[in-house]
Write a protein that holds these residues in place. Structure first.
Motif, PDB file in Angstrom:
ATOM      1  N   LEU A 164       0.833  -1.204   0.000  1.00 27.58           N
ATOM      2  CA  LEU A 164       0.000   0.000   0.000  1.00 27.58           C
ATOM      3  C   LEU A 164       0.869   1.257   0.000  1.00 27.58           C
ATOM      4  O   LEU A 164       0.581   2.236  -0.692  1.00 27.58           O
ATOM      5  N   ARG A 165       1.944   1.231   0.759  1.00 26.50           N
ATOM      6  CA  ARG A 165       2.820   2.405   0.878  1.00 26.50           C
ATOM      7  C   ARG A 165       3.452   2.785  -0.452  1.00 26.50           C
ATOM      8  O   ARG A 165       3.637   3.967  -0.763  1.00 26.50           O
ATOM      9  N   LYS A 166       3.787   1.788  -1.263  1.00 29.39           N
ATOM     10  CA  LYS A 166       4.495   2.038  -2.519  1.00 29.39           C
ATOM     11  C   LYS A 166       3.565   2.254  -3.707  1.00 29.39           C
ATOM     12  O   LYS A 166       4.028   2.548  -4.815  1.00 29.39           O
ATOM     13  N   ALA A 167       2.257   2.121  -3.469  1.00 35.39           N
ATOM     14  CA  ALA A 167       1.299   2.233  -4.578  1.00 35.39           C
ATOM     15  C   ALA A 167       1.124   3.687  -5.000  1.00 35.39           C
ATOM     16  O   ALA A 167       1.137   4.599  -4.174  1.00 35.39           O
ATOM     17  N   ASP A 168       0.938   3.900  -6.312  1.00 34.49           N
ATOM     18  CA  ASP A 168       0.707   5.240  -6.844  1.00 34.49           C
ATOM     19  C   ASP A 168      -0.752   5.666  -6.724  1.00 34.49           C
ATOM     20  O   ASP A 168      -1.065   6.845  -6.828  1.00 34.49           O
ATOM     21  N   GLN A 169      -1.639   4.699  -6.529  1.00 39.38           N
ATOM     22  CA  GLN A 169      -3.069   4.991  -6.436  1.00 39.38           C
ATOM     23  C   GLN A 169      -3.717   4.030  -5.455  1.00 39.38           C
ATOM     24  O   GLN A 169      -3.134   3.015  -5.099  1.00 39.38           O
ATOM     25  N   PRO A 170      -4.935   4.351  -5.010  1.00 32.51           N
ATOM     26  CA  PRO A 170      -5.614   3.470  -4.054  1.00 32.51           C
ATOM     27  C   PRO A 170      -5.775   2.058  -4.614  1.00 32.51           C
ATOM     28  O   PRO A 170      -5.877   1.862  -5.827  1.00 32.51           O
ATOM     29  N   ALA A 171      -5.791   1.066  -3.707  1.00 37.73           N
ATOM     30  CA  ALA A 171      -5.896  -0.333  -4.116  1.00 37.73           C
ATOM     31  C   ALA A 171      -7.034  -1.018  -3.374  1.00 37.73           C
ATOM     32  O   ALA A 171      -7.350  -0.677  -2.232  1.00 37.73           O
ATOM     33  N   THR A 172      -7.637  -1.981  -4.027  1.00 40.20           N
ATOM     34  CA  THR A 172      -8.685  -2.784  -3.397  1.00 40.20           C
ATOM     35  C   THR A 172      -8.058  -4.026  -2.778  1.00 40.20           C
ATOM     36  O   THR A 172      -6.911  -4.387  -3.071  1.00 40.20           O
ATOM     37  N   ALA A 173      -8.835  -4.705  -1.943  1.00 39.79           N
ATOM     38  CA  ALA A 173      -8.359  -5.950  -1.336  1.00 39.79           C
ATOM     39  C   ALA A 173      -8.057  -6.986  -2.412  1.00 39.79           C
ATOM     40  O   ALA A 173      -7.083  -7.740  -2.312  1.00 39.79           O
ATOM     41  N   ALA A 174      -8.869  -7.022  -3.472  1.00 33.83           N
ATOM     42  CA  ALA A 174      -8.652  -7.987  -4.551  1.00 33.83           C
ATOM     43  C   ALA A 174      -7.317  -7.726  -5.255  1.00 33.83           C
ATOM     44  O   ALA A 174      -6.579  -8.660  -5.593  1.00 33.83           O
ATOM     45  N   GLU A 175      -6.992  -6.440  -5.468  1.00 32.97           N
ATOM     46  CA  GLU A 175      -5.728  -6.097  -6.134  1.00 32.97           C
ATOM     47  C   GLU A 175      -4.530  -6.444  -5.265  1.00 32.97           C
ATOM     48  O   GLU A 175      -3.522  -6.983  -5.743  1.00 32.97           O
ATOM     49  N   VAL A 176      -4.636  -6.143  -3.978  1.00 33.07           N
ATOM     50  CA  VAL A 176      -3.543  -6.473  -3.054  1.00 33.07           C
ATOM     51  C   VAL A 176      -3.374  -7.978  -2.965  1.00 33.07           C
ATOM     52  O   VAL A 176      -2.249  -8.504  -2.970  1.00 33.07           O
ATOM     53  N   ALA A 177      -4.490  -8.705  -2.892  1.00 38.32           N
ATOM     54  CA  ALA A 177      -4.434 -10.160  -2.816  1.00 38.32           C
ATOM     55  C   ALA A 177      -3.755 -10.759  -4.046  1.00 38.32           C
ATOM     56  O   ALA A 177      -2.903 -11.655  -3.925  1.00 38.32           O
ATOM     57  N   ALA A 178      -4.097 -10.254  -5.223  1.00 41.45           N
ATOM     58  CA  ALA A 178      -3.505 -10.769  -6.455  1.00 41.45           C
ATOM     59  C   ALA A 178      -2.004 -10.492  -6.516  1.00 41.45           C
ATOM     60  O   ALA A 178      -1.213 -11.341  -6.944  1.00 41.45           O
ATOM     61  N   ASP A 179      -1.607  -9.307  -6.080  1.00 45.73           N
ATOM     62  CA  ASP A 179      -0.193  -8.937  -6.120  1.00 45.73           C
ATOM     63  C   ASP A 179       0.652  -9.757  -5.143  1.00 45.73           C
ATOM     64  O   ASP A 179       1.806 -10.087  -5.429  1.00 45.73           O
ATOM     65  N   LEU A 180       0.082 -10.080  -3.981  1.00 41.78           N
ATOM     66  CA  LEU A 180       0.855 -10.752  -2.931  1.00 41.78           C
ATOM     67  C   LEU A 180       0.635 -12.264  -2.888  1.00 41.78           C
ATOM     68  O   LEU A 180       1.314 -12.957  -2.126  1.00 41.78           O
ATOM     69  N   GLY A 181      -0.324 -12.758  -3.653  1.00 46.22           N
ATOM     70  CA  GLY A 181      -0.580 -14.185  -3.656  1.00 46.22           C
ATOM     71  C   GLY A 181      -1.257 -14.685  -2.386  1.00 46.22           C
ATOM     72  O   GLY A 181      -0.993 -15.802  -1.928  1.00 46.22           O
ATOM     73  N   ILE A 182      -2.123 -13.869  -1.823  1.00 46.50           N
ATOM     74  CA  ILE A 182      -2.889 -14.250  -0.645  1.00 46.50           C
ATOM     75  C   ILE A 182      -4.368 -14.174  -0.978  1.00 46.50           C
ATOM     76  O   ILE A 182      -4.739 -13.667  -2.044  1.00 46.50           O
ATOM     77  N   SER A 183      -5.219 -14.690  -0.089  1.00 44.97           N
ATOM     78  CA  SER A 183      -6.650 -14.655  -0.367  1.00 44.97           C
ATOM     79  C   SER A 183      -7.190 -13.231  -0.222  1.00 44.97           C
ATOM     80  O   SER A 183      -6.618 -12.408   0.499  1.00 44.97           O
ATOM     81  N   ARG A 184      -8.299 -12.974  -0.895  1.00 46.87           N
ATOM     82  CA  ARG A 184      -8.918 -11.655  -0.807  1.00 46.87           C
ATOM     83  C   ARG A 184      -9.360 -11.364   0.625  1.00 46.87           C
ATOM     84  O   ARG A 184      -9.216 -10.241   1.104  1.00 46.87           O
ATOM     85  N   ALA A 185      -9.884 -12.386   1.315  1.00 46.82           N
ATOM     86  CA  ALA A 185     -10.333 -12.194   2.701  1.00 46.82           C
ATOM     87  C   ALA A 185      -9.173 -11.820   3.613  1.00 46.82           C
ATOM     88  O   ALA A 185      -9.307 -10.966   4.494  1.00 46.82           O
ATOM     89  N   THR A 186      -8.020 -12.451   3.376  1.00 39.67           N
ATOM     90  CA  THR A 186      -6.836 -12.132   4.188  1.00 39.67           C
ATOM     91  C   THR A 186      -6.386 -10.698   3.924  1.00 39.67           C
ATOM     92  O   THR A 186      -6.105  -9.934   4.853  1.00 39.67           O
ATOM     93  N   ALA A 187      -6.331 -10.317   2.644  1.00 39.19           N
ATOM     94  CA  ALA A 187      -5.935  -8.953   2.302  1.00 39.19           C
ATOM     95  C   ALA A 187      -6.898  -7.946   2.920  1.00 39.19           C
ATOM     96  O   ALA A 187      -6.480  -6.912   3.459  1.00 39.19           O
ATOM     97  N   GLN A 188      -8.202  -8.256   2.854  1.00 36.85           N
ATOM     98  CA  GLN A 188      -9.205  -7.357   3.409  1.00 36.85           C
ATOM     99  C   GLN A 188      -9.006  -7.168   4.904  1.00 36.85           C
ATOM    100  O   GLN A 188      -9.116  -6.063   5.430  1.00 36.85           O
ATOM    101  N   ARG A 189      -8.682  -8.261   5.602  1.00 39.89           N
ATOM    102  CA  ARG A 189      -8.496  -8.187   7.059  1.00 39.89           C
ATOM    103  C   ARG A 189      -7.308  -7.295   7.426  1.00 39.89           C
ATOM    104  O   ARG A 189      -7.393  -6.464   8.324  1.00 39.89           O
ATOM    105  N   TYR A 190      -6.208  -7.466   6.704  1.00 39.06           N
ATOM    106  CA  TYR A 190      -5.023  -6.675   7.020  1.00 39.06           C
ATOM    107  C   TYR A 190      -5.204  -5.209   6.611  1.00 39.06           C
ATOM    108  O   TYR A 190      -4.746  -4.302   7.303  1.00 39.06           O
ATOM    109  N   LEU A 191      -5.875  -4.969   5.511  1.00 40.04           N
ATOM    110  CA  LEU A 191      -6.137  -3.597   5.086  1.00 40.04           C
ATOM    111  C   LEU A 191      -7.071  -2.891   6.064  1.00 40.04           C
ATOM    112  O   LEU A 191      -6.873  -1.711   6.379  1.00 40.04           O
ATOM    113  N   ALA A 192      -8.069  -3.617   6.545  1.00 38.26           N
ATOM    114  CA  ALA A 192      -8.990  -3.030   7.522  1.00 38.26           C
ATOM    115  C   ALA A 192      -8.247  -2.661   8.802  1.00 38.26           C
ATOM    116  O   ALA A 192      -8.520  -1.626   9.427  1.00 38.26           O
TER     117      ALA A 192
END
Length: 231
Positions: A164-192
């Motif tokens: 998130l810190r290095k992103a040029d624009q806002p990201a969704t949980a789905a985008e973070v999950a795809a980039d990091l290879g984790i589930s969308r639910a996991t990304a959502q939990r950490y982003l929240a």
């Protein structure tokens, strides 16, 4: 080993609050409080503390101008988080800078890190070498890191925060999950969690499916105030 602390703040109420914060920190003892630079110099000469929590806004002299004259370690406490103030604090020899308002928990983390730093640099430590120096400085910085919420992996938390810190624009949980290879639910939990800690902004937008999506953006401002914060 108990480390002695002197608290210096021009506001009597704030000084008393910070003093109470110190008394709740394991391994630390409050030696006294001062409200002016002159009194701070007198107390330090008399009580010989290990550490001074030094407010920069004092009625007779700026705290930054006093820090280098104190024969002990100093943490600058200030409501001014400008780059000039931070550089001035480090140039004056401060081991840390704490921005008002802050919680008892934040100060406790800084003090615990300082205690570990002092332990590594104890008089009997001898020649530390580069590795020892690095350990001491790393210990001092440990208190700067927010705790990982229970049930979360520090490694995953760091990966999500870095993404998130290095992103040029806002990201969704789905985008973070795809980039990091984790589930969308996991990304959502950490982003929240980042949003709850005040380390990320969150906004709503409607995606291609018509469903609302949370979009997260890293922010560098301090976390929102909570009960127990200093003034």
């Amino acid at each position: 080993m108990t480390l002695g602390v002197v608290v210096v703040d021009d506001d009597f109420r704030v000084a008393d609050l910070h003093a109470r914060f110190v008394t709740t920190a394991p391994g630390f003892a409050l030696l006294g409080t001062a409200h002016t630079a002159a009194h701070a110099l007198e107390l330090v000469a008399q009580l010989k503390p290990d550490l001074v929590l030094l407010d920069n806004h004092l009625p007779d002299r700026p705290g930054l101008s006093v820090a280098s004259e104190l024969l002990c370690d100093v943490m600058i406490v200030t409501a001014d988080s400008s780059s000039a103030t931070v550089r001035g604090a480090l140039a004056a020899g401060a081991v840390n800078v704490i921005v008002k308002p802050f919680t008892a928990g934040l100060l406790a983390a800084r003090l615990a890190a300082y205690a570990k730093y002092r332990q590594i640099l104890s008089p009997g430590a001898g020649d530390l070498g580069q590795h020892g120096v690095d350990r001491a400085l790393a210990a001092l910085r440990q208190g700067d890191r927010p705790p990982t919420p229970k049930g979360q992996s520090p490694v995953t938390a760091r990966l999500v925060a870095d993404r998130l810190r290095k992103a040029d624009q806002p990201a969704t949980a789905a985008e973070v999950a795809a980039d990091l290879g984790i589930s969308r639910a996991t990304a959502q939990r950490y982003l929240a969690s980042l949003a709850e800690e005040g380390r990320a902004d969150v906004a709503m937008r409607y995606g291609s499916t018509g469903r609302p999506e949370h979009r997260y953006r890293w922010k560098t401002s301090a976390s929102p105030a909570d009960p127990g914060r200093s003034a």
